[in-house]
Design a protein around this motif. Structure first.
Motif, PDB file in Angstrom:
ATOM      1  N   GLY A 439     -13.521  35.001  77.116  1.00  5.51           N
ATOM      2  CA  GLY A 439     -12.068  34.666  78.328  1.00  5.51           C
ATOM      3  C   GLY A 439     -11.856  35.145  78.745  1.00  5.51           C
ATOM      4  N   ASP A 440      -9.949  35.556  78.995  1.00  5.64           N
ATOM      5  CA  ASP A 440      -9.367  36.138  79.474  1.00  5.64           C
ATOM      6  C   ASP A 440      -9.875  37.482  80.009  1.00  5.64           C
ATOM      7  N   ASP A 441     -10.549  38.661  79.042  1.00  2.00           N
ATOM      8  CA  ASP A 441     -11.616  39.531  79.801  1.00  2.00           C
ATOM      9  C   ASP A 441     -11.208  39.333  80.844  1.00  2.00           C
ATOM     10  N   VAL A 442     -11.968  38.214  81.552  1.00  2.00           N
ATOM     11  CA  VAL A 442     -12.580  38.757  83.135  1.00  2.00           C
ATOM     12  C   VAL A 442     -11.388  38.272  84.124  1.00  2.00           C
ATOM     13  N   LEU A 443     -10.398  38.647  83.392  1.00  2.00           N
ATOM     14  CA  LEU A 443      -8.627  37.939  84.286  1.00  2.00           C
ATOM     15  C   LEU A 443      -8.074  39.814  84.574  1.00  2.00           C
ATOM     16  N   LYS A 444      -9.045  41.101  83.445  1.00  2.00           N
ATOM     17  CA  LYS A 444      -8.224  42.807  83.342  1.00  2.00           C
ATOM     18  C   LYS A 444      -8.583  42.646  84.398  1.00  2.00           C
ATOM     19  N   GLU A 445      -7.827  43.273  85.459  1.00  2.00           N
ATOM     20  CA  GLU A 445      -8.001  44.485  85.910  1.00  2.00           C
ATOM     21  C   GLU A 445      -9.052  45.775  85.891  1.00  2.00           C
ATOM     22  N   VAL A 446     -10.077  45.718  86.445  1.00  2.00           N
ATOM     23  CA  VAL A 446     -10.837  47.029  86.672  1.00  2.00           C
ATOM     24  C   VAL A 446     -10.218  48.648  86.299  1.00  2.00           C
ATOM     25  N   HIS A 447      -9.122  48.375  86.405  1.00  2.00           N
ATOM     26  CA  HIS A 447      -8.512  50.365  85.913  1.00  2.00           C
ATOM     27  C   HIS A 447      -7.857  50.490  84.780  1.00  2.00           C
ATOM     28  N   THR A 448      -8.001  48.387  84.118  1.00  2.00           N
ATOM     29  CA  THR A 448      -7.560  49.043  82.676  1.00  2.00           C
ATOM     30  C   THR A 448      -8.373  48.845  81.865  1.00  2.00           C
ATOM     31  N   LEU A 449      -9.806  49.113  82.188  1.00  2.00           N
ATOM     32  CA  LEU A 449     -10.601  48.653  81.664  1.00  2.00           C
ATOM     33  C   LEU A 449     -10.930  50.153  80.999  1.00  2.00           C
ATOM     34  N   SER A 450     -11.592  50.179  79.413  1.00  2.76           N
ATOM     35  CA  SER A 450     -12.615  51.541  79.247  1.00  2.76           C
ATOM     36  C   SER A 450     -13.243  52.068  79.768  1.00  2.76           C
ATOM     37  N   GLY A 451     -13.537  53.722  79.040  1.00  4.50           N
ATOM     38  CA  GLY A 451     -15.170  53.854  79.582  1.00  4.50           C
ATOM     39  C   GLY A 451     -16.040  53.308  79.504  1.00  4.50           C
ATOM     40  N   GLY A 452     -16.738  53.058  78.420  1.00  4.03           N
ATOM     41  CA  GLY A 452     -17.349  51.995  78.391  1.00  4.03           C
ATOM     42  C   GLY A 452     -17.315  50.534  78.706  1.00  4.03           C
ATOM     43  N   GLU A 453     -16.198  49.417  79.052  1.00  3.82           N
ATOM     44  CA  GLU A 453     -16.192  48.830  79.450  1.00  3.82           C
ATOM     45  C   GLU A 453     -16.774  48.677  81.161  1.00  3.82           C
ATOM     46  N   LYS A 454     -16.389  49.548  81.606  1.00  9.65           N
ATOM     47  CA  LYS A 454     -16.701  50.436  83.532  1.00  9.65           C
ATOM     48  C   LYS A 454     -18.436  50.129  83.117  1.00  9.65           C
TER      49      LYS A 454
END
Length: 643
Positions: A439-454
């Motif tokens: 969903g909208d997770d793919v629109l998040k900016e990379v710098h806002t991601l957690s360590g696990g998401e990165k």
């Protein structure tokens, strides 16, 4: 003894509920793990237990005198003090006792101006304080500090080094060390194995096994959990379930419980189906309608089970290759590396042969140069000496533990799409969905991601490359246990070659076919998994001990081959020492009797009530004790020489 009772605990951030109705009990000597996916609230729960975060509902019951020590996941020790001064601060009460003891000793030296009653009071205070000082560890606290600092790999540091000069990882290790020295009743550790190499992990495990209080841990290190914990609490779908045993036992129990629940659910569903069929067939018949109505009432009153749900959604991916490499994938001969401006090599004489299909784990202490070695292979660093040669058709895919390859200002979607612009958006979204970006997770900016998401995004980019040689630097960092297991399965099915650095011993055991230990002067390869590597290391240590003993024995034999006259002289000296030791024993025994007699006299009123006599007796007692101590010291030295 129960240290903490948690009843009906709930926590939300805004409208988002993190968990609800959490129940938990922590007893003295408990070893507890809290497990669950990233984002399930494990760290939040630890903060609540530690008293650093409020909760919405429920209660926490604990003794008033309970001491709690908490190590946060990204905690760094910020201090203007030196390493030693910061650690010794833990023992401030003992330092205060030392000061008081010195003051009392000075007063005792000036006892001539005191009344017998005052002197007796002074002696009593000194004896009581000295006993407390001894029982609280007054004579061993410095060795405790050194043991912890050595275990956490600070043995090569000047203890006068200011903490402000240390790296982030070193400050985290120091914060852990200070916490261990404090010895709180309840020790709460959030990812304590981060920034620790394998040797330090082993030391920490052994330290925690003997820890005198209770321990609550959040960790993604399965090897570590299996070694330490005896109780596992799982947070899943905002609820908590308790399991007894190690992490591996928890997995077994969870699987058995799910299977049992499914069988009970299916059995009830079958029973409901039969009852519904009976009602449908018989409700309209006059002869059986009463029975049908009775069954209908039974069905209405029945407490229906919800269908058991298994694990939460997992990432799904696999690594493929675009083309096959030659059999010879990598050759390294006599490689050395030196940082610019340094006078000494970080490592040298490094040689390695890598064939297609190999899975090689590179291990070694922090600072040995493991990441640098990987960067040499991919061409990001240049060797000071030696040759690095890639084989035919080798395509490298590199996973950077710092995720420096990711663009912080891009969205998750564009991070992949910009590398593969000819693919349509739907396919890119499907790939990201397999890595749990929906969903909208793919629109998040990379710098806002957690360590696990990165980490998951970096793995998605790596998968897209279809490289036949994967170079992985700490690929399990920031991943929860479920994601680690998915990564393991993907790598086990991967048809290419893998060279990786990891301190995750469970991961190494699962993936590797060879372990290469990086040392300053060589890269030693062990053909087997991590357990095999540890076994061979023990064998090497045992062999080294035997060889050292053999060398020592030869030296002794050589030293014993003296002339006959020298032997006679030695025997004569030994006999003299033996006679002297026997004489000392008699003299010490005599002095001990005299000391006992003087101490007996000092208890009599005619002595302790007479200030001059008491002082005279005290001086005589000190003289006798000093004489006895001197003799005892000489006797001890003689005994060591005679043994």
């Amino acid at each position: 003894m129960i240290y903490m009772q948690i009843n009906g605990l709930s926590k939300s951030f805004g409208s988002e509920e993190i968990f609800s109705n959490i129940k938990m009990e922590i007893k003295d000597q408990d070893r507890v793990a809290i497990v669950g996916r990233n984002g399930t609230g494990k760290s939040t729960l630890l903060k609540i237990i530690a008293g650093e975060l409020s909760y919405d509902e429920g209660e926490i019951i604990k003794p008033k005198d309970l001491t709690i020590g908490y190590l946060a996941q990204h905690m760094e020790l910020e201090s203007g003090k030196t390493i030693w001064d910061e650690m010794i601060e833990v023992f401030q009460p003992l330092l205060e006792m030392e000061k008081r003891l010195r003051i009392l000793e000075q007063k005792m030296e000036q006892a001539t101006s005191m009344s017998p009653q005052s002197y007796e009071k002074l002696l009593k205070e000194y004896d009581e304080l000295l006993h407390k000082y001894q029982s609280d560890g007054g004579y061993i606290y410095e060795s405790e500090i050194k043991a912890v600092l050595n275990g956490l790999q600070f043995q090569h540091y000047d203890y006068d080094t200011p903490i402000s000069e240390l790296s982030g990882g070193q400050k985290t290790r120091l914060a852990l060390g200070k916490l261990l020295l404090l010895k709180p009743n309840l020790l709460i550790l959030d990812e304590p194995t981060n920034h620790l190499d394998i040797d330090t992990l082993s030391w920490l495990e052994n330290y925690l096994l003997n820890y005198p209080g209770a321990i609550v841990i959040v960790s993604h290190d399965r090897y570590f959990l299996d070694k330490i914990v005896k109780i596992v609490y799982e947070i899943s779908r905002k609820k908590m379930t308790k399991y007894y045993g190690t992490y591996s036992k928890y997995l077994e129990q969870k699987a058995v419980a799910l299977e049992k629940q499914l069988k009970e659910y299916e059995k009830q569903q079958e029973e409901i189906r039969h009852m519904e069929e009976f009602i449908q067939r018989n409700i309209v018949r006059a002869s059986t309608t009463k029975r049908a109505q009775s069954r209908r009432k039974q069905l209405e009153k029945m407490e229906r089970m919800e269908k058991p749900v298994g694990s939460e959604a997992s990432a799904r991916f696999s690594f493929q290759i675009e083309r096959r490499s030659g059999n010879d994938v990598l050759k390294m001969d006599d490689v050395a590396f030196r940082y610019e401006g340094e006078s000494k090599d970080l490592f040298q004489n490094i040689s390695l042969r890598v064939n297609r299909g190999d899975r090689i784990a590179i291990v070694g202490p922090n600072g040995a140069g493991k990441t640098t070695l990987l960067k040499l292979i991919i061409g990001k660093e240049v060797p000071a000496n030696g040759v690095i040669q890639l084989g035919t058709n080798v395509q490298i895919g590199y996973y950077d533990q710092e995720q420096a390859e990711l663009s912080s200002n891009k969205s998750v979607l564009n991070e992949l799409w910009d590398d593969y612009p000819t693919m349509n958006e739907r396919d890119i979204r499907t790939i990201l969905g397999n890595f749990l970006f929906s969903g909208d997770d793919v629109l998040k900016e990379v710098h806002t991601l957690s360590g696990g998401e990165k980490a998951r995004l970096a793995l998605a980019k790596l998968m897209m490359k279809k490289a036949n040689l994967l170079i992985l630097d700490e690929p399990t960092n920031h991943l929860d246990i479920d994601s680690k297991e998915v990564l393991e399965e993907a790598l086990l099915d991967y048809p290419g070659t893998i060279i990786f650095v990891s301190h995750d011993r469970y991961f190494i055991n699962k993936i590797t076919s060879q372990v290469a230990e990086l040392r300053t002067d060589e890269l030693r390869v062990y053909l087997g998994d991590y357990d095999y590597y540890i076994e061979k290391k023990r064998e090497e240590e045992e062999i080294a001990l035997l060889e050292n003993k053999e060398i020592e024995n030869k030296k002794k034999e050589s030293n014993q081959k003296g002339s006959y006259e020298r032997e006679k002289q030695i025997q004569s000296e030994m006999r003299k020492k033996k006679r002297r030791a026997e004489q000392l024993e008699r003299d010490i025994e005599r002095l001990e009797k005299e000391i006992a007699e003087v101490e007996e006299l000092m208890t009599k009123p005619e002595v302790y009530e007479d200030h001059m006599k008491a002082l005279e007796m005290n001086e005589k007692l000190e003289q006798l004790k000093q004489e006895a101590d001197t003799m005892l010291e000489e006797w001890t030295e003689l005994q060591e020489e005679l043994s």
